[in-house]
Write a protein that holds these residues in place. Sequence first.
Motif, PDB file in Angstrom:
ATOM      1  N   GLU A  56      79.687  -3.090  31.337  1.00 14.11           N
ATOM      2  CA  GLU A  56      80.768  -3.911  31.863  1.00 14.11           C
ATOM      3  C   GLU A  56      80.400  -5.339  31.455  1.00 14.11           C
ATOM      4  OE1 GLU A  56      83.244  -2.759  34.044  1.00 14.11           O
ATOM      5  OE2 GLU A  56      82.534  -0.696  34.087  1.00 14.11           O
ATOM      6  N   ASP A  57      81.366  -6.121  30.993  1.00 12.16           N
ATOM      7  CA  ASP A  57      81.036  -7.475  30.537  1.00 12.16           C
ATOM      8  C   ASP A  57      80.808  -8.386  31.734  1.00 12.16           C
ATOM      9  OD1 ASP A  57      81.059  -7.031  27.827  1.00 12.16           O
ATOM     10  OD2 ASP A  57      83.249  -7.068  27.786  1.00 12.16           O
ATOM     11  N   SER A  58      79.687  -8.153  32.420  1.00 14.05           N
ATOM     12  CA  SER A  58      79.466  -8.936  33.637  1.00 14.05           C
ATOM     13  C   SER A  58      78.720 -10.223  33.326  1.00 14.05           C
ATOM     14  CB  SER A  58      78.682  -8.102  34.641  1.00 14.05           C
ATOM     15  OG  SER A  58      77.458  -7.745  34.083  1.00 14.05           O
ATOM     16  N   LYS A  59      78.957 -11.220  34.191  1.00 15.91           N
ATOM     17  CA  LYS A  59      78.256 -12.496  34.055  1.00 15.91           C
ATOM     18  C   LYS A  59      76.894 -12.333  34.731  1.00 15.91           C
ATOM     19  CE  LYS A  59      81.792 -14.460  36.081  1.00 15.91           C
ATOM     20  NZ  LYS A  59      82.570 -15.470  36.770  1.00 15.91           N
ATOM     21  N   ARG A  60      75.878 -12.929  34.154  1.00 20.47           N
ATOM     22  CA  ARG A  60      74.518 -12.672  34.651  1.00 20.47           C
ATOM     23  C   ARG A  60      73.786 -13.947  35.037  1.00 20.47           C
ATOM     24  NH1 ARG A  60      71.768 -10.295  29.856  1.00 20.47           N
ATOM     25  NH2 ARG A  60      73.449 -11.368  28.776  1.00 20.47           N
ATOM     26  N   PHE A  61      73.015 -13.842  36.112  1.00 18.92           N
ATOM     27  CA  PHE A  61      72.048 -14.874  36.470  1.00 18.92           C
ATOM     28  C   PHE A  61      70.673 -14.268  36.236  1.00 18.92           C
ATOM     29  CE2 PHE A  61      74.602 -17.998  38.938  1.00 18.92           C
ATOM     30  CZ  PHE A  61      73.891 -19.130  38.594  1.00 18.92           C
ATOM     31  N   ILE A  62      69.873 -14.875  35.398  1.00 21.00           N
ATOM     32  CA  ILE A  62      68.504 -14.399  35.190  1.00 21.00           C
ATOM     33  C   ILE A  62      67.602 -15.258  36.072  1.00 21.00           C
ATOM     34  CG2 ILE A  62      66.664 -14.014  33.497  1.00 21.00           C
ATOM     35  CD1 ILE A  62      69.106 -12.370  32.788  1.00 21.00           C
ATOM     36  N   LEU A  63      66.961 -14.613  37.026  1.00 20.19           N
ATOM     37  CA  LEU A  63      66.058 -15.331  37.938  1.00 20.19           C
ATOM     38  C   LEU A  63      64.622 -15.038  37.519  1.00 20.19           C
ATOM     39  CD1 LEU A  63      65.367 -16.806  40.661  1.00 20.19           C
ATOM     40  CD2 LEU A  63      65.562 -14.602  41.768  1.00 20.19           C
ATOM     41  N   ILE A  64      63.937 -16.069  37.046  1.00 22.32           N
ATOM     42  CA  ILE A  64      62.543 -15.886  36.617  1.00 22.32           C
ATOM     43  C   ILE A  64      61.636 -16.469  37.699  1.00 22.32           C
ATOM     44  CG2 ILE A  64      60.835 -16.408  34.826  1.00 22.32           C
ATOM     45  CD1 ILE A  64      63.276 -16.715  32.892  1.00 22.32           C
ATOM     46  N   LYS A  65      60.785 -15.611  38.283  1.00 22.47           N
ATOM     47  CA  LYS A  65      59.908 -16.102  39.354  1.00 22.47           C
ATOM     48  C   LYS A  65      58.441 -15.949  38.954  1.00 22.47           C
ATOM     49  CE  LYS A  65      59.723 -11.906  42.120  1.00 22.47           C
ATOM     50  NZ  LYS A  65      59.861 -11.330  43.439  1.00 22.47           N
ATOM     51  N   ASN A  66      57.555 -16.469  39.783  1.00 24.59           N
ATOM     52  CA  ASN A  66      56.107 -16.452  39.524  1.00 24.59           C
ATOM     53  C   ASN A  66      55.764 -17.105  38.177  1.00 24.59           C
ATOM     54  OD1 ASN A  66      54.874 -15.368  41.767  1.00 24.59           O
ATOM     55  ND2 ASN A  66      55.384 -13.276  41.170  1.00 24.59           N
ATOM     56  N   LEU A  67      56.069 -18.373  38.074  1.00 26.00           N
ATOM     57  CA  LEU A  67      55.818 -19.090  36.822  1.00 26.00           C
ATOM     58  C   LEU A  67      54.326 -19.071  36.483  1.00 26.00           C
ATOM     59  CD1 LEU A  67      58.050 -22.262  37.147  1.00 26.00           C
ATOM     60  CD2 LEU A  67      58.650 -19.969  36.438  1.00 26.00           C
ATOM     61  N   GLN A  68      54.042 -19.101  35.185  1.00 23.89           N
ATOM     62  CA  GLN A  68      52.635 -19.101  34.765  1.00 23.89           C
ATOM     63  C   GLN A  68      52.248 -20.485  34.276  1.00 23.89           C
ATOM     64  OE1 GLN A  68      52.129 -15.999  31.934  1.00 23.89           O
ATOM     65  NE2 GLN A  68      52.183 -14.426  33.510  1.00 23.89           N
ATOM     66  N   ASN A  69      51.032 -20.864  34.649  1.00 23.88           N
ATOM     67  CA  ASN A  69      50.565 -22.194  34.258  1.00 23.88           C
ATOM     68  C   ASN A  69      49.945 -22.133  32.859  1.00 23.88           C
ATOM     69  OD1 ASN A  69      49.807 -24.819  34.261  1.00 23.88           O
ATOM     70  ND2 ASN A  69      48.250 -24.634  35.853  1.00 23.88           N
ATOM     71  N   LYS A  70      50.799 -21.826  31.875  1.00 26.17           N
ATOM     72  CA  LYS A  70      50.332 -21.730  30.494  1.00 26.17           C
ATOM     73  C   LYS A  70      51.285 -22.514  29.608  1.00 26.17           C
ATOM     74  CE  LYS A  70      48.359 -17.111  30.884  1.00 26.17           C
ATOM     75  NZ  LYS A  70      48.681 -15.697  30.710  1.00 26.17           N
ATOM     76  N   LYS A  71      50.709 -23.154  28.602  1.00 20.46           N
ATOM     77  CA  LYS A  71      51.515 -23.989  27.706  1.00 20.46           C
ATOM     78  C   LYS A  71      52.588 -23.148  27.001  1.00 20.46           C
ATOM     79  CE  LYS A  71      51.011 -27.161  23.884  1.00 20.46           C
ATOM     80  NZ  LYS A  71      50.407 -27.219  22.586  1.00 20.46           N
ATOM     81  N   ASP A  72      52.150 -21.952  26.476  1.00 17.91           N
ATOM     82  CA  ASP A  72      53.079 -21.083  25.744  1.00 17.91           C
ATOM     83  C   ASP A  72      54.262 -20.693  26.615  1.00 17.91           C
ATOM     84  OD1 ASP A  72      51.287 -21.205  23.814  1.00 17.91           O
ATOM     85  OD2 ASP A  72      50.591 -19.121  23.911  1.00 17.91           O
ATOM     86  N   PHE A  73      53.948 -20.368  27.856  1.00 20.94           N
ATOM     87  CA  PHE A  73      54.988 -19.918  28.775  1.00 20.94           C
ATOM     88  C   PHE A  73      56.000 -21.039  29.023  1.00 20.94           C
ATOM     89  CE2 PHE A  73      56.707 -19.440  33.046  1.00 20.94           C
ATOM     90  CZ  PHE A  73      57.228 -18.157  32.964  1.00 20.94           C
ATOM     91  N   ARG A  74      55.463 -22.235  29.271  1.00 16.08           N
ATOM     92  CA  ARG A  74      56.365 -23.371  29.533  1.00 16.08           C
ATOM     93  C   ARG A  74      57.277 -23.621  28.335  1.00 16.08           C
ATOM     94  NH1 ARG A  74      51.988 -25.494  32.619  1.00 16.08           N
ATOM     95  NH2 ARG A  74      50.955 -26.137  30.708  1.00 16.08           N
ATOM     96  N   GLU A  75      56.671 -23.588  27.148  1.00 16.00           N
ATOM     97  CA  GLU A  75      57.468 -23.847  25.940  1.00 16.00           C
ATOM     98  C   GLU A  75      58.541 -22.776  25.760  1.00 16.00           C
ATOM     99  OE1 GLU A  75      54.603 -24.114  22.828  1.00 16.00           O
ATOM    100  OE2 GLU A  75      54.046 -26.180  23.328  1.00 16.00           O
ATOM    101  N   PHE A  76      58.151 -21.518  26.028  1.00 15.50           N
ATOM    102  CA  PHE A  76      59.095 -20.408  25.877  1.00 15.50           C
ATOM    103  C   PHE A  76      60.287 -20.565  26.826  1.00 15.50           C
ATOM    104  CE2 PHE A  76      60.397 -16.311  27.748  1.00 15.50           C
ATOM    105  CZ  PHE A  76      61.066 -15.785  26.658  1.00 15.50           C
ATOM    106  N   ILE A  77      59.982 -20.872  28.090  1.00 19.64           N
ATOM    107  CA  ILE A  77      61.070 -21.010  29.077  1.00 19.64           C
ATOM    108  C   ILE A  77      61.993 -22.164  28.680  1.00 19.64           C
ATOM    109  CG2 ILE A  77      61.590 -21.589  31.512  1.00 19.64           C
ATOM    110  CD1 ILE A  77      60.569 -18.763  31.253  1.00 19.64           C
ATOM    111  N   ALA A  78      61.388 -23.268  28.251  1.00 19.56           N
ATOM    112  CA  ALA A  78      62.201 -24.429  27.861  1.00 19.56           C
ATOM    113  C   ALA A  78      63.158 -24.062  26.723  1.00 19.56           C
ATOM    114  CB  ALA A  78      61.301 -25.578  27.445  1.00 19.56           C
ATOM    115  N   GLU A  79      62.690 -23.192  25.838  1.00 15.95           N
ATOM    116  CA  GLU A  79      63.538 -22.772  24.715  1.00 15.95           C
ATOM    117  C   GLU A  79      64.567 -21.722  25.164  1.00 15.95           C
ATOM    118  OE1 GLU A  79      62.371 -19.906  21.820  1.00 15.95           O
ATOM    119  OE2 GLU A  79      64.547 -20.043  21.756  1.00 15.95           O
ATOM    120  N   LEU A  80      64.104 -20.797  26.020  1.00 14.03           N
ATOM    121  CA  LEU A  80      64.986 -19.702  26.467  1.00 14.03           C
ATOM    122  C   LEU A  80      66.222 -20.224  27.203  1.00 14.03           C
ATOM    123  CD1 LEU A  80      65.248 -16.532  26.937  1.00 14.03           C
ATOM    124  CD2 LEU A  80      64.206 -16.954  29.148  1.00 14.03           C
TER     125      LEU A  80
END
Lengths: 412, 423
Positions: A56-80
């Motif tokens: 079904e063409d539903s609208k989505r909210f992606i909730l990302i929890k438990n952030l990681q204190n890693k440079k790669d992760f921060r960069e990835f989220i900023a891009e995502l």
Amino acid sequence: MSMIPSPVLIIGDPVLSQRTVFLSKKKYNDFSWITIDANENTIDDIRSISGMNTFEDSKRFILIKNLQNKKDFREFIAELVQSSSDDLKFVIWDSSSEIKSDPKTGINKTWQDWINLLKKNEKFVLVNSGFDFPDNDYKDSVSYVESLFQKNNKKIDPVASKIFIDIVGRNRAMIVSEVNKLSIISPQNIDRNFVIDNCYPSSKSAVLYQFGNDLDSGDLSKSIISLEKFLSSGIDANILAQIIVNKSRWHLAICSFYKEGLDFYTIKSKILGMGKFPSCVWHNDQLTDSQKNKLASNLNEDENMISFMSLKMGIPLNYINVEKKSNIKTVRKGEVIPMPFMADMMMSYFQDKIVNTNKKNYSDQDLRNNILNRAINLYLLCTECLKDVRYNEISQKESLYEMVKAWTNTTV
Amino acid sequence: MIFLINQNLFIKALEQGGFAALSDDAQSDKSNMAPILKSVRISIDEDLVIESFTSLISSKWSMKATEDNGIYLKEKGSVIIPANELYAWVSKQSKCKILLKFVESKNPEVISGNNSDYNLDNGTLIKKIGSVKVMSKDDTKTGSQWSLDCYEYDEFISVNYDKNKQHVFTTEVEKFTEALSKVASSCLLEDYNHVFDSVSIEKHESDIYIGGSDKHRFSLYKLQSVSNINDSFFESVTRNVLINTILLRKIMKLSSGLNIEFSYLDNKIVIVQDNWKLRVSVVNINVFNSFPSLKMIFSKTYKKIGLVSKSILSNRLSTVSLVNKSSVLFDFKKDSLTIHAISETGSSPNQADAPVKDIENEVKIVLAVRHLSDLLKIIKDEYIQFYISNDGRSVKFISSEDENISYYAMKVDNPKYNTLLGK
């Protein structure tokens, strides 16, 4: 064009943030909410889950929890989050409190830089649920309590809100929860007595205050009921026994000052200075209270202490050795009365229940001697009973009753 | 109450009649009602009846109390006793007869349950009225004996499983169990809306389908040996019927008869099989609308891509997923398939080739690794036939070994593959 924000970054108190997430899910319930735990999923997983199409063409909210204190992760989220669209929204929730805030310097630079990167997204929203107040803070925490009560159309006086902070602590979620509960039953204007009677003590010193308040009524049955209430609510017998011993020790100090002929006001300031570091400041009669406070807080810094000891006290610098690894705070800490109004409480018990009750039966000098003798006997009995509570579990309750009985027997 | 029963019959009766009381829902209950929810009522007169209930499930097992059936009635009566303890004890006995005897207490005791925060009215008090002695004796004339608390509760619900129910269909237990096992892997383990942790039952044209989905994929099985289909029921409901997958699998595991009958009553499904009747609450069929409907699935047209050997596909997929376990790009070219994996973590991209037979369309699509690996477990064919929808958003697989199975998976949007996709 949708006005719904994305990405949304939620930081601060985990409990209040959780409520924000709950309310957001409720508000945007026409969206399908997909929760991703960053601890359990790789960044490849997060990318795939975010990009998965639905039947079904539903609208989505992606909730990302438990952030990681890693440079790669921060960069990835900023891009995502740049892939936000009308049908795809992102909520980034720091549920594990990786982002901390220092009261003086604010959010740490690495995370602040990352937040600034997220801010470049046009519809970015930062939801800061607030961090815990610092240990010695009253200004912000008191006004926070007042504002919360105001939201519930209640008014609390500043003294009562200070006591509220002392009893409940400085955790935002605890404060909000307690304010919400109290607002249901409180009168329009909340005073100190209401807070004392109804706030749930969350720290050992707050238990001390509430239990101590009942003991100081001098009413045996009220004190026994209070004792049983705390025991049944899971407070350990050792803690309650230690509270009575502490109180009897402070009472002994008061009686000892009284025997020396000091007046009530001086006794109060003496007991407030008890155990405070550094003693050369707190026991300097030539300084005013505000000067003592200012000097003591300055001398808590290692460098200031070293220059004070060398320049003012004349100790050669090579005699002073700072052990950086040791827990300096613990070494410096003596036994103090944890909250200033507890000194009021102790003094009011001393004046009303001990001095005023017995003064008609004795001359002034006899009264001072007898009061000190009672305080010594009380202290010795309490320490004996504490031993029983600690090492003899069978008679714990009896020993506590014995201590309460001695404390409430105010005749000398 | 006194009666004797064969152990193997009693264990089956307890599993089925005590299905609600033995469920996690009942066993983890902390309310005042917990002692009752965790218990079974055993009644014996002309029939031996074992029943239990929770807010979501109620179950009843019954059988004629005759010696031919292995039940020896001495004195009729009814008791309410803890299901889990009784089941644990009975399952420890083997090849023996079990005697149950109620012993009334002279001093009945009112019990308030675990949660003292809310009070029961006097009319709904739970009382401990005595105990039930359970004794076993095998061929050696020896055995064991135990005693269990026995409660009294006036409001114990006796469900009428036949009243106003609307028959839906009847099918064979074996066929239904097999169908369920094929579609269950596409369901979520837990969904707080209880939509995607359920399987759907829906009618399309003259067939009944069972389907499982997690929003991103859909596995479908056309049920065989279905009889007594109630067409008017399926016409009256706007969408499909959803039943919790884990619960349904447990029910099917305990099923022993030949046929199973499904009926519907006010957002509840009634399942009837030989001596066992169950009533299970289901999602309100008129409320949810996010589960993919058969109408939507069948309205899409798919075209063939090609045939890939299952064993080779399995090998290549597991190799490339060393780099990205979540999503990979399938590039179908003339005579060959290349699978690419690119990761965000900085690992070098990985790729593997596989031969393709009868290629009809050259396609590039990013798919979830898990969707493919689950498909390979379900489909037993030697070759997997790939289809792609006309809009290019999903792929379809149909088994040639078992034509009743079909599997649909949605594509993944992953910008890491944009260069390879030519975007």
